[in-house]
Design a protein around this motif. Structure first.
Motif, PDB file in Angstrom:
ATOM      1  N   TYR A  94       0.522  -0.978   0.066  1.00 28.06           N
ATOM      2  CA  TYR A  94      -0.014  -0.008   0.367  1.00 28.06           C
ATOM      3  C   TYR A  94       0.612   1.414   0.083  1.00 28.06           C
ATOM      4  CZ  TYR A  94      -4.253   3.225   0.582  1.00 28.06           C
ATOM      5  OH  TYR A  94      -4.988   3.989   0.923  1.00 28.06           O
ATOM      6  N   ARG A  95       1.617   1.143   0.655  1.00 26.96           N
ATOM      7  CA  ARG A  95       2.827   2.616   0.596  1.00 26.96           C
ATOM      8  C   ARG A  95       3.836   2.609  -0.489  1.00 26.96           C
ATOM      9  NH1 ARG A  95       4.727   1.113   7.295  1.00 26.96           N
ATOM     10  NH2 ARG A  95       3.358   1.992   7.777  1.00 26.96           N
ATOM     11  N   ASP A  96       3.988   1.200  -0.518  1.00 27.83           N
ATOM     12  CA  ASP A  96       4.814   1.520  -1.773  1.00 27.83           C
ATOM     13  C   ASP A  96       4.045   1.395  -3.055  1.00 27.83           C
ATOM     14  OD1 ASP A  96       7.049   1.292  -0.621  1.00 27.83           O
ATOM     15  OD2 ASP A  96       7.056  -0.793  -0.662  1.00 27.83           O
ATOM     16  N   GLY A  97       2.572   1.415  -3.455  1.00 28.33           N
ATOM     17  CA  GLY A  97       2.006   1.264  -4.491  1.00 28.33           C
ATOM     18  C   GLY A  97       1.422   2.717  -5.368  1.00 28.33           C
ATOM     19  N   ASP A  98       1.252   2.955  -6.360  1.00 28.31           N
ATOM     20  CA  ASP A  98       0.261   3.487  -6.959  1.00 28.31           C
ATOM     21  C   ASP A  98      -0.838   3.627  -6.419  1.00 28.31           C
ATOM     22  OD1 ASP A  98      -0.530   1.925  -8.374  1.00 28.31           O
ATOM     23  OD2 ASP A  98      -0.056   2.708  -9.957  1.00 28.31           O
TER      24      ASP A  98
END
Length: 135
Positions: A94-98
């Protein structure tokens, strides 16, 4: 699946029951996020809070089970570890995703967590109720 606390889920330990209530509330927020009622930043905070609450709750619950001599502690610990790993992995994605990745996580996570938590409380958590009277 919509999730809400009711007294049939109570184990009789105020701390554990409060944790379960709070977990259900956070999962309900994820379900609201899936309906578009929460922004992505707020949803991220909910995931952070849920991940941390689960970590703390699982430690408390396992300590209680150890103290009451629950014989299935090891299998319970494994179930907790699997969910914790899943939550932490999901939080990382979630943190790394677009925005598209985040939206996909939100669409599926609340429902699957609701199903897991209700099954866990009504199944394996209820199995240690008889041992609680011994403490």
């Amino acid at each position: 699946m919509s999730i809400a606390w009711d007294e049939s889920l109570a184990l009789g330990d105020p701390v554990i029951d409060d944790d379960h209530r709070r977990m259900i509330g956070l999962i309900a927020l994820l379900e609201a996020a899936a309906r578009g009622e929460l922004g992505l930043d707020a949803t991220g905070r909910v995931l952070d809070d849920l991940t941390e609450l689960c970590r703390e709750h699982f430690a408390r619950e396992e300590d209680l089970q150890r103290r009451i001599g629950f014989p299935e502690l090891d299998s319970h610990r494994i179930a907790h570890a699997m969910l914790q790993q899943r939550l932490e992995s999901t939080l990382g994605h979630y943190r790394d995703g677009d925005d598209e990745v985040r939206a996909g996580i939100v669409r599926t996570l609340g429902d699957s967590l609701a199903t897991w938590l209700l099954g866990h409380i009504t199944g394996s958590d209820m199995e240690f109720l008889p041992f609680m009277g011994r403490r």
